[in-house]
Design a protein around this motif. Structure first.
Motif, mmCIF file in Angstrom:
data_model
loop_
_atom_site.group_PDB
_atom_site.id
_atom_site.type_symbol
_atom_site.label_atom_id
_atom_site.label_comp_id
_atom_site.label_asym_id
_atom_site.label_seq_id
_atom_site.Cartn_x
_atom_site.Cartn_y
_atom_site.Cartn_z
ATOM 1 N N GLU A 56 19.496 -29.776 54.624
ATOM 2 C CA GLU A 56 19.817 -28.756 53.626
ATOM 3 C C GLU A 56 20.077 -27.402 54.300
ATOM 4 O O GLU A 56 21.025 -26.697 53.954
ATOM 5 C CB GLU A 56 18.699 -28.628 52.593
ATOM 6 C CG GLU A 56 19.068 -27.769 51.405
ATOM 7 C CD GLU A 56 20.316 -28.246 50.660
ATOM 8 O OE1 GLU A 56 21.107 -27.389 50.222
ATOM 9 O OE2 GLU A 56 20.514 -29.468 50.523
ATOM 10 N N GLU B 112 28.218 -24.099 55.344
ATOM 11 C CA GLU B 112 29.011 -23.581 54.236
ATOM 12 C C GLU B 112 29.252 -22.083 54.372
ATOM 13 O O GLU B 112 30.316 -21.586 54.030
ATOM 14 C CB GLU B 112 28.357 -23.925 52.901
ATOM 15 C CG GLU B 112 28.457 -25.405 52.569
ATOM 16 C CD GLU B 112 27.808 -25.786 51.247
ATOM 17 O OE1 GLU B 112 27.459 -24.887 50.458
ATOM 18 O OE2 GLU B 112 27.660 -27.001 51.007
ATOM 19 N N LEU B 113 28.280 -21.342 54.899
ATOM 20 C CA LEU B 113 28.429 -19.894 55.060
ATOM 21 C C LEU B 113 29.310 -19.518 56.246
ATOM 22 O O LEU B 113 29.990 -18.504 56.219
ATOM 23 C CB LEU B 113 27.055 -19.243 55.226
ATOM 24 C CG LEU B 113 26.181 -19.205 53.984
ATOM 25 C CD1 LEU B 113 24.794 -18.680 54.331
ATOM 26 C CD2 LEU B 113 26.822 -18.337 52.908
ATOM 27 N N ARG C 99 23.413 -27.628 56.082
ATOM 28 C CA ARG C 99 24.495 -27.606 55.087
ATOM 29 C C ARG C 99 24.769 -26.169 54.643
ATOM 30 O O ARG C 99 25.919 -25.728 54.590
ATOM 31 C CB ARG C 99 24.099 -28.485 53.897
ATOM 32 C CG ARG C 99 25.185 -28.659 52.872
ATOM 33 C CD ARG C 99 24.769 -29.633 51.784
ATOM 34 N NE ARG C 99 24.603 -30.964 52.352
ATOM 35 C CZ ARG C 99 23.530 -31.733 52.192
ATOM 36 N NH1 ARG C 99 22.530 -31.335 51.461
ATOM 37 N NH2 ARG C 99 23.460 -32.915 52.748
ATOM 38 N N GLU C 100 23.709 -25.433 54.334
ATOM 39 C CA GLU C 100 23.873 -24.042 53.907
ATOM 40 C C GLU C 100 24.509 -23.192 55.012
ATOM 41 O O GLU C 100 25.399 -22.393 54.749
ATOM 42 C CB GLU C 100 22.524 -23.454 53.502
ATOM 43 C CG GLU C 100 21.993 -24.009 52.204
ATOM 44 C CD GLU C 100 20.589 -23.521 51.881
ATOM 45 O OE1 GLU C 100 20.108 -22.569 52.541
ATOM 46 O OE2 GLU C 100 19.970 -24.085 50.957
ATOM 47 N N LYS C 101 24.047 -23.378 56.243
ATOM 48 C CA LYS C 101 24.590 -22.623 57.376
ATOM 49 C C LYS C 101 26.068 -22.935 57.570
ATOM 50 O O LYS C 101 26.890 -22.032 57.765
ATOM 51 C CB LYS C 101 23.796 -22.953 58.637
ATOM 52 C CG LYS C 101 24.203 -22.136 59.850
ATOM 53 C CD LYS C 101 23.213 -22.302 60.992
ATOM 54 C CE LYS C 101 23.556 -23.513 61.805
ATOM 55 N NZ LYS C 101 22.694 -23.667 62.991
#
Length: 138
Positions: free
Chosen positions: A6, A13-14, A9-11
């Motif tokens: 998770e 996407e940013l 994934r966040e990293k």
């Protein structure tokens, strides 16, 4: 050492999915304009518009045919569409375009791709990866 999917994934996407991509799906065939004799655009419905990225391969790749010849036109995907896992899965022949590029010198402006295959699958998914083929403008 386990990976925090998770957080990764966040990293991702940013930092990587910084363009805005649009995916549309053909819903019919182009109609002939009797006054001009030209085909109109293919009717399509929107599938997704949001964060994404189009990445190219590492140059022109040749594939070795069963007969031992090199073919430049084999289905070797030179482009990949990256979208969040939450985005819908594109299907073959969907149309992809970058509607807003984050980089001022991005080479994706005015270029269009079509989906070759459904998204790639793996045991651990951080981002959705879909193979593309560039559509040559008329």
């Amino acid at each position: 050492m386990p990976i925090d999917t998770e957080a990764e994934r966040e990293k991702l996407e940013l930092t990587l999915l910084v363009d805005t991509v649009r995916i549309t799906r053909p819903t019919g065939t182009a109609q002939l304009d009797l006054s001009t004799g030209l085909l109109g655009s293919v009717p399509a419905e929107p599938v997704y518009e949001g964060p994404g990225a189009v990445l190219s391969g590492h140059g022109q790749v040749t594939a070795q045919h069963v007969l031992g010849r090199e073919w430049l036109d084999d289905t070797v995907s030179w482009y990949r569409l990256l979208t969040p896992i939450s985005a819908p899965v594109p299907v073959r022949y969907d149309r992809v375009e970058v509607v807003a590029a984050a980089g001022e010198h991005a080479a994706t402006a005015n270029r269009v791709w079509q989906v070759l295959d459904p998204s790639e699958a793996s045991t651990v998914e951080i981002v959705r990866v879909t193979r593309l083929d560039e559509i040559t403008p008329p």
